[in-house]
Design a protein around this motif. Sequence first.
Motif, PDB file in Angstrom:
ATOM      1  N   SER A   1       0.835  -1.205   0.000  1.00 10.29           N
ATOM      2  CA  SER A   1       0.000   0.000   0.000  1.00 10.29           C
ATOM      3  C   SER A   1       0.869   1.255   0.000  1.00 10.29           C
ATOM      4  N   PHE A   2       2.137   1.110   0.359  1.00 10.78           N
ATOM      5  CA  PHE A   2       3.066   2.245   0.327  1.00 10.78           C
ATOM      6  C   PHE A   2       3.188   2.832  -1.075  1.00 10.78           C
ATOM      7  N   VAL A   3       2.991   1.962  -2.080  1.00 12.90           N
ATOM      8  CA  VAL A   3       3.148   2.410  -3.460  1.00 12.90           C
ATOM      9  C   VAL A   3       2.150   3.504  -3.813  1.00 12.90           C
ATOM     10  N   ALA A   4       1.025   3.536  -3.099  1.00 11.99           N
ATOM     11  CA  ALA A   4       0.017   4.541  -3.415  1.00 11.99           C
ATOM     12  C   ALA A   4       0.403   5.932  -2.914  1.00 11.99           C
TER      13      ALA A   4
ATOM     14  N   GLN B   1       3.051   9.356  -2.127  1.00 14.82           N
ATOM     15  CA  GLN B   1       3.860  10.199  -3.010  1.00 14.82           C
ATOM     16  C   GLN B   1       5.315   9.763  -3.095  1.00 14.82           C
ATOM     17  N   PRO B   2       6.007   9.431  -1.970  1.00 12.68           N
ATOM     18  CA  PRO B   2       7.419   9.071  -2.093  1.00 12.68           C
ATOM     19  C   PRO B   2       7.635   7.893  -3.016  1.00 12.68           C
ATOM     20  N   ALA B   3       6.736   6.929  -2.938  1.00  7.14           N
ATOM     21  CA  ALA B   3       6.899   5.734  -3.771  1.00  7.14           C
ATOM     22  C   ALA B   3       6.803   6.090  -5.244  1.00  7.14           C
ATOM     23  N   ALA B   4       5.974   7.081  -5.580  1.00 10.12           N
ATOM     24  CA  ALA B   4       5.874   7.496  -6.980  1.00 10.12           C
ATOM     25  C   ALA B   4       7.222   7.989  -7.476  1.00 10.12           C
ATOM     26  N   LEU B   5       7.882   8.829  -6.652  1.00 11.73           N
ATOM     27  CA  LEU B   5       9.182   9.363  -7.056  1.00 11.73           C
ATOM     28  C   LEU B   5      10.216   8.252  -7.185  1.00 11.73           C
ATOM     29  N   ILE B   6      10.229   7.326  -6.180  1.00 11.95           N
ATOM     30  CA  ILE B   6      11.242   6.270  -6.195  1.00 11.95           C
ATOM     31  C   ILE B   6      11.022   5.331  -7.382  1.00 11.95           C
ATOM     32  N   LEU B   7       9.743   4.997  -7.616  1.00 10.82           N
ATOM     33  CA  LEU B   7       9.427   4.090  -8.720  1.00 10.82           C
ATOM     34  C   LEU B   7       9.787   4.716 -10.061  1.00 10.82           C
ATOM     35  N   LEU B   8       9.521   6.028 -10.194  1.00  7.38           N
ATOM     36  CA  LEU B   8       9.892   6.700 -11.437  1.00  7.38           C
ATOM     37  C   LEU B   8      11.402   6.699 -11.600  1.00  7.38           C
ATOM     38  N   GLY B   9      12.125   6.806 -10.474  1.00  2.00           N
ATOM     39  CA  GLY B   9      13.581   6.732 -10.537  1.00  2.00           C
ATOM     40  C   GLY B   9      14.047   5.399 -11.084  1.00  2.00           C
ATOM     41  N   PHE B  10      13.451   4.308 -10.598  1.00  2.00           N
ATOM     42  CA  PHE B  10      13.824   2.989 -11.098  1.00  2.00           C
ATOM     43  C   PHE B  10      13.465   2.841 -12.571  1.00  2.00           C
ATOM     44  N   LEU B  11      12.310   3.403 -12.942  1.00  2.00           N
ATOM     45  CA  LEU B  11      11.880   3.335 -14.343  1.00  2.00           C
ATOM     46  C   LEU B  11      12.870   4.063 -15.247  1.00  2.00           C
ATOM     47  N   VAL B  12      13.336   5.234 -14.772  1.00  2.00           N
ATOM     48  CA  VAL B  12      14.315   6.009 -15.551  1.00  2.00           C
ATOM     49  C   VAL B  12      15.604   5.227 -15.697  1.00  2.00           C
ATOM     50  N   ALA B  13      15.999   4.536 -14.611  1.00  2.00           N
ATOM     51  CA  ALA B  13      17.234   3.747 -14.681  1.00  2.00           C
ATOM     52  C   ALA B  13      17.087   2.616 -15.687  1.00  2.00           C
ATOM     53  N   ALA B  14      15.928   1.937 -15.658  1.00  4.58           N
ATOM     54  CA  ALA B  14      15.688   0.858 -16.620  1.00  4.58           C
ATOM     55  C   ALA B  14      15.712   1.396 -18.037  1.00  4.58           C
ATOM     56  N   TRP B  15      15.114   2.574 -18.217  1.00  6.13           N
ATOM     57  CA  TRP B  15      15.077   3.216 -19.534  1.00  6.13           C
ATOM     58  C   TRP B  15      16.477   3.523 -20.018  1.00  6.13           C
TER      59      TRP B  15
END
Lengths: 191, 239
Positions: free
Chosen positions: B186-189, B191-205
């Motif tokens: 539920s942490f994913v919902a 705000q911090p998780a949004a930033l961290i997840l986008l960070g991982f997405l950028v790294a994968a990209w």
Amino acid sequence: MTTYLGIIIGAALVNNVFLVQLLGVSSLFLSSNKLQNALELALLNFVVLFLAASINLAIFRLILNPLGLEFLRIICFVAVSSTLTILILESLKKKFPLSLRRQRLAFYLTSGNSAILGVSIINADSVLSLTHGVAYNFGAALGFALMIISFAALRLRLDTADIPTPFRGAAIQLISAGIVSMCLLGFAGLV
Amino acid sequence: MSTEYHREHSFGILKENPVLVHLLGLSPVLAISTTLTNGIAMAIATVFVVVCSSLCVSLLRTQINSSWRFLYFMLIIACFTTAVDILMQWTHFPIYRELGIYVPLICCNFAILINLETVAYHNDWKNSLGKAGRLSAGYCLALILLSSSRELLANGTLLEHWELLLPGASDSAAVSETEALNNLFSFVAYQPAALILLGFLVAAWNSLNTQLMSSKPAAKQSVIPAKRERVTGKVGAKT
């Protein structure tokens, strides 16, 4: 007086515009990591955000709301913020030509800062009185400027850190922003 | 990251993705992406504004005064955003309520503004329409990637409540808040998780991009190896 202080602290830390409400996040990453440039940008953003949001609040409460023209609020708010930014930059052009040339686009993009519009719309929907709304704007602008400066300092450290290659640059900045945002969530219940 | 964009800079899907590479227009992406339905609704609204505003600016570019052009750009975007805002209130009220203040905030998207400044202001309408299409495809891709991964992690579902996307959906289909609390992530919902997840997405990209670049047959201009000149001993002597 304590009410005003509570509103300012609440807007600056508990409901920080940047990292809790996620408004204008991209201008965090547009600013450069030199501390002096970040200070200039933070100062400009502080002035524009505070003034534009206050003017917008007054316009909404005194003109748009009594006349029933609420649907014009986006156009009106945007016109005020970008006119204000351009006027401030034009008047600064003669006194500080160098710093304006150094980060011209970042300065001009202040007019399109989504924090200004976001704060104005939150103000328009909120039940705070006019003076309390101005205090809220002050707190929001303070939190915004604080985050720009502290993030520039943070990025200076990230430049020298040893980071895996795909995480370098944007990714590690986003992740550290997430951690800062987690810290800010800890302020919940302060006011 | 450089803050200056030169005159003919245009955004694309893979290498010049506005969100995942340039980190522009992040606030709607981060705040909206809790469910895929919200992400798709936001993507459609943004595409409408991008395409209409760049068409409008490229048609009016001879009329626009150069020193005040940011004001004109902002006003044009604001007009289209107001149109989207009102249309969405009329036809898609439940999803409009979910998106909240982020629908008006489309007009403060830096990606749209930079696109108008660097592309639409200098090109005719065909060119700028094509480039606006590429920008909006990149933007939609990022939104859909992030929002689907967040919904999958937080709720374990994908495209739940899709009927909200149809016009005139009933209010009862609105997402209930209590659902997310029962889950592991539920942490994913938040705000911090949004930033961290986008960070991982950028790294994968980034790693995807570098792999694509390295797999291409490289080196149009092969580097000529530098000739070694002797500077000590007998200078100029043939060895």
